[in-house]
Design a protein around this motif. Structure first.
Motif, PDB file in Angstrom:
ATOM      1  N   THR A  16       3.739   8.770  -7.150  1.00 19.55           N
ATOM      2  CA  THR A  16       2.431   8.140  -7.347  1.00 19.55           C
ATOM      3  C   THR A  16       1.316   9.040  -6.839  1.00 19.55           C
ATOM      4  O   THR A  16       0.304   9.248  -7.523  1.00 19.55           O
TER       5      THR A  16
ATOM      6  N   ASN B 126       0.896  12.199  -9.098  1.00 15.00           N
ATOM      7  CA  ASN B 126       0.205  11.873 -10.350  1.00 15.00           C
ATOM      8  C   ASN B 126      -1.286  11.663 -10.124  1.00 15.00           C
ATOM      9  O   ASN B 126      -2.116  12.109 -10.924  1.00 15.00           O
ATOM     10  N   THR B 127      -1.631  11.004  -9.031  1.00 14.08           N
ATOM     11  CA  THR B 127      -3.040  10.790  -8.694  1.00 14.08           C
ATOM     12  C   THR B 127      -3.722  12.118  -8.399  1.00 14.08           C
ATOM     13  O   THR B 127      -4.844  12.364  -8.863  1.00 14.08           O
TER      14      THR B 127
ATOM     15  N   GLU C 139      -6.156   1.543  -7.496  1.00 14.43           N
ATOM     16  CA  GLU C 139      -5.408   2.782  -7.231  1.00 14.43           C
ATOM     17  C   GLU C 139      -4.931   2.829  -5.782  1.00 14.43           C
ATOM     18  O   GLU C 139      -3.812   3.260  -5.505  1.00 14.43           O
TER      19      GLU C 139
ATOM     20  N   GLU D  63       9.077   7.222  -4.797  1.00 13.48           N
ATOM     21  CA  GLU D  63       8.018   6.587  -5.590  1.00 13.48           C
ATOM     22  C   GLU D  63       6.627   6.909  -5.048  1.00 13.48           C
ATOM     23  O   GLU D  63       5.685   7.127  -5.808  1.00 13.48           O
ATOM     24  N   PHE D  64       6.486   6.957  -3.724  1.00 10.69           N
ATOM     25  CA  PHE D  64       5.190   7.293  -3.129  1.00 10.69           C
ATOM     26  C   PHE D  64       4.781   8.712  -3.501  1.00 10.69           C
ATOM     27  O   PHE D  64       3.643   8.961  -3.891  1.00 10.69           O
TER      28      PHE D  64
ATOM     29  N   ALA E 253      -1.990   0.499  -5.373  1.00 13.59           N
ATOM     30  CA  ALA E 253      -0.785   1.078  -5.986  1.00 13.59           C
ATOM     31  C   ALA E 253      -0.166   2.126  -5.066  1.00 13.59           C
ATOM     32  O   ALA E 253       1.057   2.201  -4.927  1.00 13.59           O
ATOM     33  N   LEU E 254      -1.004   2.909  -4.426  1.00 11.99           N
ATOM     34  CA  LEU E 254      -0.516   3.938  -3.507  1.00 11.99           C
ATOM     35  C   LEU E 254       0.172   3.305  -2.297  1.00 11.99           C
ATOM     36  O   LEU E 254       1.270   3.703  -1.918  1.00 11.99           O
TER      37      LEU E 254
ATOM     38  N   SER F 196       3.497   1.701  -3.321  1.00 14.74           N
ATOM     39  CA  SER F 196       4.561   2.690  -3.544  1.00 14.74           C
ATOM     40  C   SER F 196       5.115   3.190  -2.215  1.00 14.74           C
ATOM     41  O   SER F 196       6.294   3.506  -2.117  1.00 14.74           O
TER      42      SER F 196
END
Length: 96
Positions: free
Chosen positions: A7, A10-11, A62, A3-4, A65-66, A69
């Motif tokens: 994420t 995508n960033t 953001e 997941e990290f 979220a990082l 994750s």
């Protein structure tokens, strides 16, 4: 892909950067950075997320979220379904 990693990728895509570009801009060794991103190493430098957020100019949402994750995503992806779904009970002893 954990997941990290998803994420972060995508960033980075939104910022037009690659993982190796980010490693270079943060000043980390690319091999160390790659091992952290892929989840091979869970030992991160104290300022790891701060450097990433500064380079990418991330806002608080953001950045959170990082970090979330990283903190919760890696373990969840590595759990074995058989261990999670199998109820644990007392060990049965064989006799005879």
């Amino acid at each position: 892909m954990n997941e990290f990693q998803l994420t972060l990728t995508n960033t980075l895509r939104r910022h037009g950067m690659s993982v190796s570009d980010l490693a270079q801009h943060t000043g980390y060794d690319p091999l160390l950075f790659e091992s952290i991103v892929t989840g091979e190493s869970r030992q991160v430098p104290a300022d790891f997320f701060i450097r990433i957020a500064d380079v990418l100019n991330l806002g608080m949402i953001e950045k959170d979220a990082l970090v979330r994750s990283w903190a919760f995503g890696v373990e969840r992806w590595n759990w074995s379904h058989s261990q999670v779904s199998r109820p644990k009970g007392p060990a049965k002893r064989r006799t005879g």
